[in-house]
Design a protein around this motif. Structure first.
Motif, mmCIF file in Angstrom:
data_model
loop_
_atom_site.group_PDB
_atom_site.id
_atom_site.type_symbol
_atom_site.label_atom_id
_atom_site.label_comp_id
_atom_site.label_asym_id
_atom_site.label_seq_id
_atom_site.Cartn_x
_atom_site.Cartn_y
_atom_site.Cartn_z
ATOM 1 N N VAL A 187 0.903 -1.133 0.112
ATOM 2 C CA VAL A 187 0.184 -0.048 -0.092
ATOM 3 C C VAL A 187 0.908 1.168 0.168
ATOM 4 C CG1 VAL A 187 -1.622 1.424 1.343
ATOM 5 C CG2 VAL A 187 -2.064 -1.089 1.085
ATOM 6 N N ILE A 188 1.882 1.217 0.761
ATOM 7 C CA ILE A 188 2.868 2.493 0.903
ATOM 8 C C ILE A 188 3.504 2.763 -0.340
ATOM 9 C CG2 ILE A 188 4.916 2.995 2.009
ATOM 10 C CD1 ILE A 188 3.995 1.891 4.479
ATOM 11 N N GLU A 189 3.934 1.409 -1.117
ATOM 12 C CA GLU A 189 4.875 1.693 -2.253
ATOM 13 C C GLU A 189 3.601 2.203 -3.410
ATOM 14 O OE1 GLU A 189 7.996 1.358 -4.907
ATOM 15 O OE2 GLU A 189 7.871 1.324 -2.651
ATOM 16 N N ARG A 190 2.447 1.727 -3.569
ATOM 17 C CA ARG A 190 1.693 1.992 -4.482
ATOM 18 C C ARG A 190 1.155 3.413 -4.297
ATOM 19 N NH1 ARG A 190 -0.111 1.794 -9.464
ATOM 20 N NH2 ARG A 190 -2.357 2.021 -9.780
ATOM 21 N N LEU A 191 0.793 3.976 -3.405
ATOM 22 C CA LEU A 191 0.455 5.366 -3.129
ATOM 23 C C LEU A 191 1.592 6.564 -3.230
ATOM 24 C CD1 LEU A 191 -1.747 7.352 -2.400
ATOM 25 C CD2 LEU A 191 -1.536 6.774 0.023
ATOM 26 N N THR A 192 2.801 5.842 -2.892
ATOM 27 C CA THR A 192 3.959 6.701 -3.031
ATOM 28 C C THR A 192 4.426 6.848 -4.553
ATOM 29 O OG1 THR A 192 5.021 6.156 -0.953
ATOM 30 C CG2 THR A 192 6.414 7.120 -2.630
ATOM 31 N N VAL A 193 4.069 5.618 -5.243
ATOM 32 C CA VAL A 193 4.405 5.798 -6.818
ATOM 33 C C VAL A 193 3.404 6.743 -7.424
ATOM 34 C CG1 VAL A 193 4.362 4.371 -8.890
ATOM 35 C CG2 VAL A 193 5.797 3.647 -6.897
ATOM 36 N N LEU A 194 2.167 6.563 -7.177
ATOM 37 C CA LEU A 194 1.148 7.330 -7.683
ATOM 38 C C LEU A 194 1.164 8.891 -7.379
ATOM 39 C CD1 LEU A 194 -2.118 5.430 -7.081
ATOM 40 C CD2 LEU A 194 -1.005 5.580 -9.103
ATOM 41 N N GLN A 195 1.732 9.217 -6.302
ATOM 42 C CA GLN A 195 1.869 10.733 -5.882
ATOM 43 C C GLN A 195 3.220 11.139 -6.514
ATOM 44 O OE1 GLN A 195 1.681 11.877 -1.677
ATOM 45 N NE2 GLN A 195 -0.559 11.594 -1.896
ATOM 46 N N ASN A 196 3.991 10.513 -6.805
ATOM 47 C CA ASN A 196 5.436 10.629 -7.303
ATOM 48 C C ASN A 196 4.988 10.991 -8.773
ATOM 49 O OD1 ASN A 196 8.356 11.177 -7.737
ATOM 50 N ND2 ASN A 196 8.289 9.498 -8.836
ATOM 51 N N ALA A 197 4.274 10.231 -9.527
ATOM 52 C CA ALA A 197 4.084 10.444 -11.090
ATOM 53 C C ALA A 197 3.057 11.641 -10.925
ATOM 54 C CB ALA A 197 3.310 9.213 -11.297
ATOM 55 N N ALA A 198 2.067 11.793 -10.094
ATOM 56 C CA ALA A 198 1.161 12.923 -10.405
ATOM 57 C C ALA A 198 1.771 14.226 -10.330
ATOM 58 C CB ALA A 198 0.119 12.714 -9.225
ATOM 59 N N LEU A 199 2.838 14.365 -9.022
ATOM 60 C CA LEU A 199 3.809 15.437 -8.797
ATOM 61 C C LEU A 199 4.673 15.937 -9.792
ATOM 62 C CD1 LEU A 199 3.926 14.978 -5.121
ATOM 63 C CD2 LEU A 199 2.840 16.689 -6.126
ATOM 64 N N ARG A 200 5.047 14.803 -10.660
ATOM 65 C CA ARG A 200 6.043 15.139 -11.734
ATOM 66 C C ARG A 200 5.299 15.507 -12.925
ATOM 67 N NH1 ARG A 200 10.994 13.119 -11.720
ATOM 68 N NH2 ARG A 200 11.938 11.950 -9.903
#
Length: 211
Positions: A187-200
């Motif tokens: 869960v931590i990995e998935r949410l972090t990856v999604l936020q990283n992509a969205a912020l980029r």
């Protein structure tokens, strides 16, 4: 004026991108893994003390339990700091979305009874507000599986304290603890990856300042 505004926007978005909770995510995952491993040793020590009660086995059980508690506190703190950062990012990414307040994001974990269901909804709300790539089938199911494992683990631990022969329940609780640790890491990995992509992506759409 336009160039200045663009430059300001670029700096703001770049700053937001830097707040992607990657380091917090890795720290929380490491602490959760360490706590799960320590819990395995704790369960083994408790079993040994139960079957062969001696002063040495009692001391070992107490020592390992203390180490587990310390690691669990660390894991909890790091997870909640990571979650609070994700909540902040989700609010910036989706200002109109229904994002839980900072107080609810943290407090939901500590209110009796409420902490059996509210934290799951907090994570789901943050996930949905973080990215349009959040998938109801895949991502929501992952959160639900993690939460089911964690809540069932807590209930089994409580039950083991009142039954006369708790060893079987302790084995089940340990299996659920490991499952919950693996799932929350995902869960931590998935949410972090999604936020990283969205912020980029947010940074990418800001035009560079004209010379």
């Amino acid at each position: 004026m336009t160039a200045h505004a663009s430059e300001t926007g670029q700096k703001t978005m770049t700053s937001a991108a830097r707040r992607t909770p990657r380091i917090l995510a890795r720290s929380a995952q490491a602490a959760i893994t360490a706590a799960a491993v320590a819990d395995t040793f704790r369960a083994a020590a408790v079993r040994d003390n139960y079957l062969h009660h001696t002063d040495a086995s009692l001391h070992k059980s107490g020592l390992v339990s203390m180490i587990f508690v310390d690691l669990m506190v660390l894991a909890t703190v790091l997870f909640l700091v990571w979650l609070a950062r994700c909540r902040h990012n989700a609010q910036e990414l989706s200002p109109q979305a229904s994002v839980p307040s900072r107080g609810r994001t943290i407090g939901a974990w500590f209110v009796p009874v409420v902490n059996f269901f509210a934290p799951r909804q907090v994570v789901l709300d943050i996930g949905r507000a973080s990215s349009t790539s959040w998938e109801k089938g895949r991502d929501t199911t992952l959160v639900n599986l993690w939460w089911a494992a964690w809540v069932t683990h807590a209930l089994v631990v409580l039950a083991s304290r009142v039954v006369p022969e708790p060893m079987a329940l302790l084995v089940v609780a340990e299996a659920l603890m490991i499952a919950a640790a693996v799932l929350v890491g995902l869960v931590i990995e998935r949410l972090t990856v999604l936020q990283n992509a969205a912020l980029r992506a947010t940074v990418a759409i800001v035009p560079p300042a004209k010379a």
